[in-house]
Motif scaffolding. Structure first.
Motif, PDB file in Angstrom:
ATOM      1  N   LEU A   6      40.215  16.908  37.732  1.00  0.00           N
ATOM      2  CA  LEU A   6      40.358  17.564  36.440  1.00  0.00           C
ATOM      3  C   LEU A   6      39.232  18.566  36.203  1.00  0.00           C
ATOM      4  O   LEU A   6      39.466  19.684  35.746  1.00  0.00           O
ATOM      5  CB  LEU A   6      40.391  16.519  35.325  1.00  0.00           C
ATOM      6  CG  LEU A   6      40.632  17.042  33.915  1.00  0.00           C
ATOM      7  CD1 LEU A   6      41.935  17.813  33.824  1.00  0.00           C
ATOM      8  CD2 LEU A   6      40.612  15.883  32.931  1.00  0.00           C
ATOM      9  N   GLU A   7      38.013  18.193  36.535  1.00  0.00           N
ATOM     10  CA  GLU A   7      36.873  19.111  36.382  1.00  0.00           C
ATOM     11  C   GLU A   7      37.041  20.342  37.265  1.00  0.00           C
ATOM     12  O   GLU A   7      36.744  21.464  36.844  1.00  0.00           O
ATOM     13  CB  GLU A   7      35.568  18.389  36.709  1.00  0.00           C
ATOM     14  CG  GLU A   7      35.159  17.383  35.649  1.00  0.00           C
ATOM     15  CD  GLU A   7      33.968  16.533  36.064  1.00  0.00           C
ATOM     16  OE1 GLU A   7      33.494  16.653  37.226  1.00  0.00           O
ATOM     17  OE2 GLU A   7      33.521  15.733  35.233  1.00  0.00           O
ATOM     18  N   LYS A   8      37.510  20.147  38.489  1.00  0.00           N
ATOM     19  CA  LYS A   8      37.734  21.268  39.404  1.00  0.00           C
ATOM     20  C   LYS A   8      38.812  22.209  38.856  1.00  0.00           C
ATOM     21  O   LYS A   8      38.671  23.438  38.897  1.00  0.00           O
ATOM     22  CB  LYS A   8      38.139  20.743  40.790  1.00  0.00           C
ATOM     23  CG  LYS A   8      38.444  21.804  41.815  1.00  0.00           C
ATOM     24  CD  LYS A   8      37.230  22.590  42.207  1.00  0.00           C
ATOM     25  CE  LYS A   8      37.566  23.523  43.362  1.00  0.00           C
ATOM     26  NZ  LYS A   8      36.521  24.473  43.635  1.00  0.00           N
ATOM     27  N   LEU A   9      39.884  21.640  38.319  1.00  0.00           N
ATOM     28  CA  LEU A   9      40.939  22.465  37.737  1.00  0.00           C
ATOM     29  C   LEU A   9      40.425  23.266  36.550  1.00  0.00           C
ATOM     30  O   LEU A   9      40.744  24.440  36.394  1.00  0.00           O
ATOM     31  CB  LEU A   9      42.119  21.588  37.319  1.00  0.00           C
ATOM     32  CG  LEU A   9      42.937  20.994  38.462  1.00  0.00           C
ATOM     33  CD1 LEU A   9      43.929  19.972  37.925  1.00  0.00           C
ATOM     34  CD2 LEU A   9      43.656  22.083  39.230  1.00  0.00           C
ATOM     35  N   ARG A  10      39.624  22.633  35.709  1.00  0.00           N
ATOM     36  CA  ARG A  10      39.054  23.335  34.558  1.00  0.00           C
ATOM     37  C   ARG A  10      38.105  24.439  35.002  1.00  0.00           C
ATOM     38  O   ARG A  10      38.075  25.520  34.422  1.00  0.00           O
ATOM     39  CB  ARG A  10      38.346  22.343  33.635  1.00  0.00           C
ATOM     40  CG  ARG A  10      39.315  21.500  32.849  1.00  0.00           C
ATOM     41  CD  ARG A  10      38.598  20.564  31.911  1.00  0.00           C
ATOM     42  NE  ARG A  10      39.556  19.839  31.109  1.00  0.00           N
ATOM     43  CZ  ARG A  10      39.351  18.649  30.604  1.00  0.00           C
ATOM     44  NH1 ARG A  10      38.196  18.031  30.793  1.00  0.00           N
ATOM     45  NH2 ARG A  10      40.276  18.057  29.882  1.00  0.00           N
ATOM     46  N   TRP A  11      37.312  24.176  36.016  1.00  0.00           N
ATOM     47  CA  TRP A  11      36.396  25.194  36.533  1.00  0.00           C
ATOM     48  C   TRP A  11      37.197  26.371  37.090  1.00  0.00           C
ATOM     49  O   TRP A  11      36.884  27.532  36.810  1.00  0.00           O
ATOM     50  CB  TRP A  11      35.490  24.610  37.603  1.00  0.00           C
ATOM     51  CG  TRP A  11      34.501  25.617  38.101  1.00  0.00           C
ATOM     52  CD1 TRP A  11      33.290  25.896  37.567  1.00  0.00           C
ATOM     53  CD2 TRP A  11      34.670  26.519  39.217  1.00  0.00           C
ATOM     54  NE1 TRP A  11      32.680  26.903  38.283  1.00  0.00           N
ATOM     55  CE2 TRP A  11      33.503  27.304  39.298  1.00  0.00           C
ATOM     56  CE3 TRP A  11      35.682  26.715  40.136  1.00  0.00           C
ATOM     57  CZ2 TRP A  11      33.342  28.273  40.268  1.00  0.00           C
ATOM     58  CZ3 TRP A  11      35.512  27.688  41.108  1.00  0.00           C
ATOM     59  CH2 TRP A  11      34.350  28.453  41.159  1.00  0.00           C
ATOM     60  N   ASN A  12      38.234  26.080  37.866  1.00  0.00           N
ATOM     61  CA  ASN A  12      39.078  27.145  38.408  1.00  0.00           C
ATOM     62  C   ASN A  12      39.703  27.971  37.294  1.00  0.00           C
ATOM     63  O   ASN A  12      39.761  29.202  37.378  1.00  0.00           O
ATOM     64  CB  ASN A  12      40.182  26.571  39.295  1.00  0.00           C
ATOM     65  CG  ASN A  12      39.677  26.142  40.653  1.00  0.00           C
ATOM     66  OD1 ASN A  12      38.574  26.492  41.063  1.00  0.00           O
ATOM     67  ND2 ASN A  12      40.472  25.361  41.345  1.00  0.00           N
ATOM     68  N   ALA A  13      40.176  27.310  36.246  1.00  0.00           N
ATOM     69  CA  ALA A  13      40.822  28.012  35.137  1.00  0.00           C
ATOM     70  C   ALA A  13      39.866  28.948  34.421  1.00  0.00           C
ATOM     71  O   ALA A  13      40.274  29.982  33.902  1.00  0.00           O
ATOM     72  CB  ALA A  13      41.409  26.997  34.158  1.00  0.00           C
ATOM     73  N   MET A  22      45.900  32.731  35.622  1.00  0.00           N
ATOM     74  CA  MET A  22      45.916  31.935  34.402  1.00  0.00           C
ATOM     75  C   MET A  22      46.665  32.663  33.286  1.00  0.00           C
ATOM     76  O   MET A  22      47.398  32.050  32.516  1.00  0.00           O
ATOM     77  CB  MET A  22      44.497  31.593  33.957  1.00  0.00           C
ATOM     78  CG  MET A  22      43.803  30.579  34.851  1.00  0.00           C
ATOM     79  SD  MET A  22      44.691  29.013  35.004  1.00  0.00           S
ATOM     80  CE  MET A  22      44.678  28.467  33.304  1.00  0.00           C
ATOM     81  N   GLU A  23      46.506  33.968  33.198  1.00  0.00           N
ATOM     82  CA  GLU A  23      47.211  34.736  32.179  1.00  0.00           C
ATOM     83  C   GLU A  23      48.724  34.682  32.404  1.00  0.00           C
ATOM     84  O   GLU A  23      49.499  34.520  31.460  1.00  0.00           O
ATOM     85  CB  GLU A  23      46.732  36.191  32.157  1.00  0.00           C
ATOM     86  CG  GLU A  23      47.339  37.015  31.064  1.00  0.00           C
ATOM     87  CD  GLU A  23      47.116  36.449  29.664  1.00  0.00           C
ATOM     88  OE1 GLU A  23      48.055  36.533  28.851  1.00  0.00           O
ATOM     89  OE2 GLU A  23      46.024  35.912  29.386  1.00  0.00           O
ATOM     90  N   LEU A  24      49.149  34.800  33.658  1.00  0.00           N
ATOM     91  CA  LEU A  24      50.573  34.688  33.970  1.00  0.00           C
ATOM     92  C   LEU A  24      51.103  33.297  33.628  1.00  0.00           C
ATOM     93  O   LEU A  24      52.199  33.155  33.069  1.00  0.00           O
ATOM     94  CB  LEU A  24      50.819  34.992  35.454  1.00  0.00           C
ATOM     95  CG  LEU A  24      50.636  36.432  35.886  1.00  0.00           C
ATOM     96  CD1 LEU A  24      50.687  36.538  37.412  1.00  0.00           C
ATOM     97  CD2 LEU A  24      51.682  37.320  35.253  1.00  0.00           C
ATOM     98  N   LEU A  25      50.326  32.285  33.951  1.00  0.00           N
ATOM     99  CA  LEU A  25      50.722  30.912  33.649  1.00  0.00           C
ATOM    100  C   LEU A  25      50.836  30.685  32.145  1.00  0.00           C
ATOM    101  O   LEU A  25      51.800  30.091  31.658  1.00  0.00           O
ATOM    102  CB  LEU A  25      49.721  29.929  34.261  1.00  0.00           C
ATOM    103  CG  LEU A  25      50.008  28.447  34.088  1.00  0.00           C
ATOM    104  CD1 LEU A  25      51.356  28.077  34.697  1.00  0.00           C
ATOM    105  CD2 LEU A  25      48.900  27.626  34.722  1.00  0.00           C
ATOM    106  N   ARG A  26      49.868  31.194  31.394  1.00  0.00           N
ATOM    107  CA  ARG A  26      49.915  31.069  29.930  1.00  0.00           C
ATOM    108  C   ARG A  26      51.128  31.797  29.349  1.00  0.00           C
ATOM    109  O   ARG A  26      51.813  31.287  28.461  1.00  0.00           O
ATOM    110  CB  ARG A  26      48.637  31.620  29.310  1.00  0.00           C
ATOM    111  CG  ARG A  26      47.459  30.708  29.458  1.00  0.00           C
ATOM    112  CD  ARG A  26      46.240  31.239  28.705  1.00  0.00           C
ATOM    113  NE  ARG A  26      45.079  30.431  28.990  1.00  0.00           N
ATOM    114  CZ  ARG A  26      44.134  30.740  29.861  1.00  0.00           C
ATOM    115  NH1 ARG A  26      44.197  31.867  30.544  1.00  0.00           N
ATOM    116  NH2 ARG A  26      43.110  29.934  30.052  1.00  0.00           N
ATOM    117  N   GLU A  31      56.455  31.478  26.869  1.00  0.00           N
ATOM    118  CA  GLU A  31      57.875  31.822  26.888  1.00  0.00           C
ATOM    119  C   GLU A  31      58.733  30.558  26.945  1.00  0.00           C
ATOM    120  O   GLU A  31      59.729  30.441  26.223  1.00  0.00           O
ATOM    121  CB  GLU A  31      58.175  32.717  28.093  1.00  0.00           C
ATOM    122  CG  GLU A  31      59.604  33.180  28.171  1.00  0.00           C
ATOM    123  CD  GLU A  31      59.846  34.082  29.368  1.00  0.00           C
ATOM    124  OE1 GLU A  31      60.965  34.023  29.911  1.00  0.00           O
ATOM    125  OE2 GLU A  31      58.933  34.840  29.751  1.00  0.00           O
ATOM    126  N   ALA A  32      58.346  29.618  27.776  1.00  0.00           N
ATOM    127  CA  ALA A  32      59.105  28.370  27.901  1.00  0.00           C
ATOM    128  C   ALA A  32      59.082  27.569  26.602  1.00  0.00           C
ATOM    129  O   ALA A  32      60.065  26.903  26.263  1.00  0.00           O
ATOM    130  CB  ALA A  32      58.545  27.530  29.048  1.00  0.00           C
TER     131      ALA A  32
END
Length: 66
Positions: A6-13, A22-26, A31-32
């Protein structure tokens, strides 16, 4: 998911290298979230065979805009 993952994912984000992704994912998530999907008591989806045509066995596909 463990705390290190979880920490690694947050750091990557938060990393500048991932900002475009991240902008595309957001944008996709926003949209979803606008899609209203009401599931009634007659609908089923927990088994894979519900995603195939009862008559011909053809795999069914879901199209948001249809």
């Amino acid at each position: 998911m463990d705390i290190k993952r979880l920490e690694k994912l947050r750091w990557n984000a938060s990393s500048s290298e991932f900002q475009t992704t991240m902008e595309l994912l957001r944008r996709d998530a926003e949209e979803a979230m606008q899609i209203t999907l009401v599931i009634d008591s007659q609908e089923q989806g927990e088994w894979m065979n519900y995603y195939y045509c009862d008559e011909g066995g053809t795999r069914l596909t879901f199209q948001w805009g249809a």
